[in-house]
Design an enzyme around this catalytic site. Structure first.
Site, mmCIF file in Angstrom:
data_model
loop_
_atom_site.group_PDB
_atom_site.id
_atom_site.type_symbol
_atom_site.label_atom_id
_atom_site.label_comp_id
_atom_site.label_asym_id
_atom_site.label_seq_id
_atom_site.Cartn_x
_atom_site.Cartn_y
_atom_site.Cartn_z
ATOM 1 N N GLU A 23 0.828 -1.208 0.000
ATOM 2 C CA GLU A 23 0.000 0.000 0.000
ATOM 3 C C GLU A 23 0.860 1.254 0.000
ATOM 4 O OE1 GLU A 23 -0.697 1.932 3.318
ATOM 5 O OE2 GLU A 23 -0.913 0.263 4.725
ATOM 6 N N LYS A 157 -4.272 -1.923 14.091
ATOM 7 C CA LYS A 157 -3.577 -0.837 14.785
ATOM 8 C C LYS A 157 -4.083 -0.756 16.224
ATOM 9 C CE LYS A 157 -2.519 1.903 10.678
ATOM 10 N NZ LYS A 157 -3.164 1.083 9.633
#
EC number: 4.2.1.70
Length: 299
Positions: A23, A157
């Site tokens: 990404e 995360k």
């Protein structure tokens, strides 16, 4: 089809050789310059060292670019006003010829269009804290349920609501596999206190799992959780203090939507004196290595 595949990536795909998607929001929104450029180059090097071809994905000039040159990487690392793209605004960036960095969801879409089945990132998005009132849930989670690309990450995360993130993935039928551990990793930390839904111990086992899943016509991806190396981690109990402080600040300042995660990550870098950034770089490289192995076994 608004898709430009780098010649090296195209040759690899045509030759049935392993390719790993990468990404670009980690470059534009996840790290400061020049660490972002160094990390982008390092991730591509790790993929190559593992015997696969890297394909960093971004939207440039109204085209989804699957595979970037080093000059394009360098330019993107220093670019300003780059859009952070997910499923909803990927067409907007293409139609208006904007510059856009792809999140996990948008990268999965682009990888799938190009025929790439393995994607390495740092950490996935998920259910944000307080989502029961804000409904702030990353589009990444829906993408896992609909797009058949496996994502290697260091867990979600840790700034997110991890238990709710796991519950959401279970509801949507998304396999969450911990690599070599019984615990769901928490990005900067190897442990979260949460049991991983599934465990597999080798890249070959994970590849076999994916082959079986897709052969059963069970569309959608899988979350492959690869714990950060022990020598690079920041223990969860230590990170929790920094995370709580950064999240409280974001709420106090009224930061919302797509700006939340970049703000909190940048603030945590400051609060940890740069330790979290070094850990972020290390875990991303570790994920790129595993993704390359996995892509090789899938061939």
């Amino acid at each position: 089809m608004h898709l430009k595949i780098d010649p090296e990536v195209r040759r690899a795909l045509q030759g049935k050789r392993p390719v790993v998607a990468l990404e670009s929001t980690i470059i534009t929104h996840g790290m400061p310059y020049p660490e972002n450029l160094a990390t982008a180059r390092s991730l591509e090097s790790q993929v190559r060292a593992g015997g696969a071809v890297p394909a960093t994905i971004a939207v440039i000039g109204g085209v989804i670019c699957v595979g970037l040159s080093d000059k394009e990487l360098e330019w993107l690392a220093g670019a300003k006003n780059v859009l952070k793209l997910s499923r909803n605004d990927l067409p907007y960036a293409i139609a208006t010829q904007k510059i856009g960095a792809t999140t996990v969801a948008a990268t999965m879409i682009a990888a799938n269009l190009a025929g790439i089945r393995i994607f390495a990132t740092g950490g996935i998005g998920g259910v944000h804290r307080g989502a029961e009132t804000t409904f702030d849930i990353s589009a990444d989670l829906e993408e896992f349920a609909r797009t058949s690309v496996a994502v290697v990450c260091a867990g979600a995360k840790a700034i997110l609501d991890l238990p709710k993130t796991l519950e959401y993935l279970e509801t949507r039928g998304v396999p969450v596999i911990a690599y070599g551990t019984d615990e769901f990793p928490a990005f900067w930390s190897r442990q979260s206190g949460l049991k991983a839904p599934l465990r597999l111990d080798t890249p070959a086992e994970i590849a076999r799992f994916l082959e079986v899943k897709w052969s059963l016509n069970l569309t959608g991806g899988a979350v492959i959780c690869n714990p950060v190396p022990a020598e690079d981690e920041i223990p969860f109990h230590e990170m929790r203090t920094f995370i709580d402080s950064a999240v409280d600040e974001a709420e106090r300042y009224g930061i919302k939507g797509k700006a939340v995660t970049p703000y909190i990550l940048a603030r945590i870098v400051e609060l940890t004196g740069g330790r979290s950034l070094r850990t972020n770089m290390a875990l991303a490289q570790n994920n790129a290595r595993l993704a390359a192995e996995l892509a090789t076994h899938l061939q």
